[in-house]
Design a protein around this motif. Structure first.
Motif, short mmCIF file in Angstrom:
data_model
loop_
_atom_site.label_atom_id
_atom_site.label_comp_id
_atom_site.label_asym_id
_atom_site.label_seq_id
_atom_site.Cartn_x
_atom_site.Cartn_y
_atom_site.Cartn_z
N GLY A 2 4.93 12.43 -1.77
CA GLY A 2 5.56 11.70 -1.16
C GLY A 2 5.24 10.25 -1.38
O GLY A 2 6.01 9.35 -0.59
N GLN A 3 5.04 9.92 -2.68
CA GLN A 3 4.74 8.57 -2.99
C GLN A 3 5.63 8.33 -4.41
O GLN A 3 5.67 9.35 -5.27
N GLY A 4 5.66 7.41 -4.77
CA GLY A 4 6.18 7.01 -6.33
C GLY A 4 4.87 6.98 -7.29
O GLY A 4 3.98 7.20 -6.88
N PRO A 5 5.22 7.18 -8.40
CA PRO A 5 4.27 7.45 -9.55
C PRO A 5 3.45 6.00 -9.57
O PRO A 5 3.99 5.05 -9.43
N LEU A 14 1.83 12.81 -14.34
CA LEU A 14 3.09 12.63 -15.23
C LEU A 14 2.59 12.11 -16.64
O LEU A 14 2.06 10.96 -16.49
N PHE A 54 9.88 10.81 -18.81
CA PHE A 54 8.79 11.33 -18.11
C PHE A 54 8.71 12.91 -18.74
O PHE A 54 10.12 13.42 -18.76
N GLY A 55 7.52 13.72 -18.66
CA GLY A 55 7.58 14.91 -18.58
C GLY A 55 7.83 15.62 -17.23
O GLY A 55 7.67 14.88 -16.49
N PRO A 56 7.56 17.06 -17.22
CA PRO A 56 7.65 17.57 -15.91
C PRO A 56 6.53 17.39 -15.11
O PRO A 56 6.39 17.79 -13.84
N TYR A 61 14.95 5.63 -11.09
CA TYR A 61 14.79 6.93 -11.66
C TYR A 61 15.18 7.97 -10.45
O TYR A 61 15.30 7.58 -9.45
N GLN A 82 14.53 12.14 -9.46
CA GLN A 82 13.77 13.09 -9.53
C GLN A 82 14.13 14.22 -8.78
O GLN A 82 14.17 14.20 -7.52
N GLY A 115 10.19 19.60 -8.78
CA GLY A 115 9.64 20.46 -9.85
C GLY A 115 9.59 19.87 -11.43
O GLY A 115 9.44 20.14 -12.33
N LYS A 116 10.44 18.46 -11.20
CA LYS A 116 10.66 17.57 -12.55
C LYS A 116 10.09 16.28 -12.43
O LYS A 116 9.66 15.84 -11.46
N GLY A 117 10.08 16.00 -13.73
CA GLY A 117 9.63 14.31 -13.57
C GLY A 117 10.67 13.66 -13.69
O GLY A 117 11.85 13.90 -13.72
N PRO A 118 10.43 12.15 -13.13
CA PRO A 118 11.65 11.25 -12.98
C PRO A 118 12.39 11.10 -14.13
O PRO A 118 11.71 11.12 -15.24
N PHE A 151 13.77 6.56 -7.02
CA PHE A 151 12.77 5.66 -7.13
C PHE A 151 13.14 4.34 -7.71
O PHE A 151 13.86 4.53 -8.59
N PHE A 162 6.31 1.78 -8.96
CA PHE A 162 7.45 2.02 -8.44
C PHE A 162 7.46 1.88 -7.03
O PHE A 162 6.44 1.57 -6.35
N GLY A 163 8.50 2.00 -6.27
CA GLY A 163 8.69 2.14 -4.87
C GLY A 163 8.45 3.50 -4.48
O GLY A 163 7.95 4.38 -5.16
N LYS A 164 8.23 3.63 -3.24
CA LYS A 164 7.80 5.04 -2.63
C LYS A 164 8.83 6.13 -2.60
O LYS A 164 8.69 7.26 -2.16
#
Lengths: 111, 113
Positions: free
Chosen positions: A40-43, A90, A102-104, B36, B38, B41-44, B89, B103-105
């Motif tokens: 629920g948050q950004g990286p 990540l 980014f990776g998965p 970004y 997302q 199950g994947k990265g951004p 994001f 990053f934002g939320k």
């Protein structure tokens, strides 16, 4: 071309244990960075390595460490796991100062 | 402290409509602003990015609007499609350190058919 790869995809650990996450960057990328994404948050930025040297560190405790190998792959280590370490980790690689790819991610669950 | 504030938290749009996501930043040293996308199950994945020397950048159906004086930037998705349903994001970085993103939320976008 292969993108950023990470292993394992999922991991379950218990509190107090240690974990090692692995990342292989895109071919030709010498920079690897690590991010933590809580549900629920950004990286959130953890580390960046370039040419095997740490170039940046985010606001994370010393339980978190990383390294980069001669082939530019990287490991993220977390010691003394806490419940709050449960997150998607990540890895991202970049070419010079360009934005990261980014990776998965690796989904870590701490019980 | 949250250096990049993103709104709304979630957004539902009909197919063909315009999706608008807003972000505000505090640190005037930020000089690179990417968005970004997302999927579960994947990265951004990098969608589009802007620097503060321009007020708008468009790539296909995606447009970034940037207001330096207000310290705000937004993503507009024109002709939104169900395949655009994802979490978006905004992010910011400074001093050429484009690997160190704040990053934002995130905004969960749902595009209904």
């Amino acid at each position: 071309d292969a993108g950023v790869t990470q292993s394992p995809t999922h991991l379950i650990k218990t509190r107090g244990q240690h974990v090692t996450l692995r990342c292989s960057p895109i071919s030709g990328h010498k920079s690897v960075s690590w991010y933590q994404q809580v549900l629920g948050q950004g990286p959130q930025f953890i580390f960046q390595y370039y040419e095997k040297e740490e170039r940046g560190r985010g606001n994370f405790p010393d339980r978190f460490s990383a390294r980069q190998f001669p082939n530019y792959s990287s490991e993220l280590n977390v010691n003394a796991l806490l419940l709050g370490d449960s997150a998607l980790y990540l890895c991202a690689s970049s070419f010079s100062e360009r934005p990261p790819y980014f990776g998965p991610g690796t989904r870590l669950t701490v019980l | 402290q949250q250096q990049v504030k993103q709104s709304p938290q979630s957004l539902i749009v009909q197919k063909g409509g315009i999706s608008i996501i807003n972000c505000a930043y505090e640190n005037t040293a930020f000089d690179y602003f990417p968005w970004y996308q997302q999927f579960p199950g994947k990265g951004p994945a990098l969608l589009i990015a802007i620097r503060p020397d321009v007020s708008e950048k468009k790539e296909g159906r995606f447009t970034i609007s940037f207001n330096k004086s207000a310290k705000q930037f937004s993503l507009h998705i024109m002709d939104s499609q169900p395949g655009d349903s994802a979490t978006y994001f905004c992010a910011a970085s400074k001093g050429g350190s484009n690997y160190k993103l704040t990053f934002g939320k995130g905004t969960l976008l749902t595009v209904n058919p």
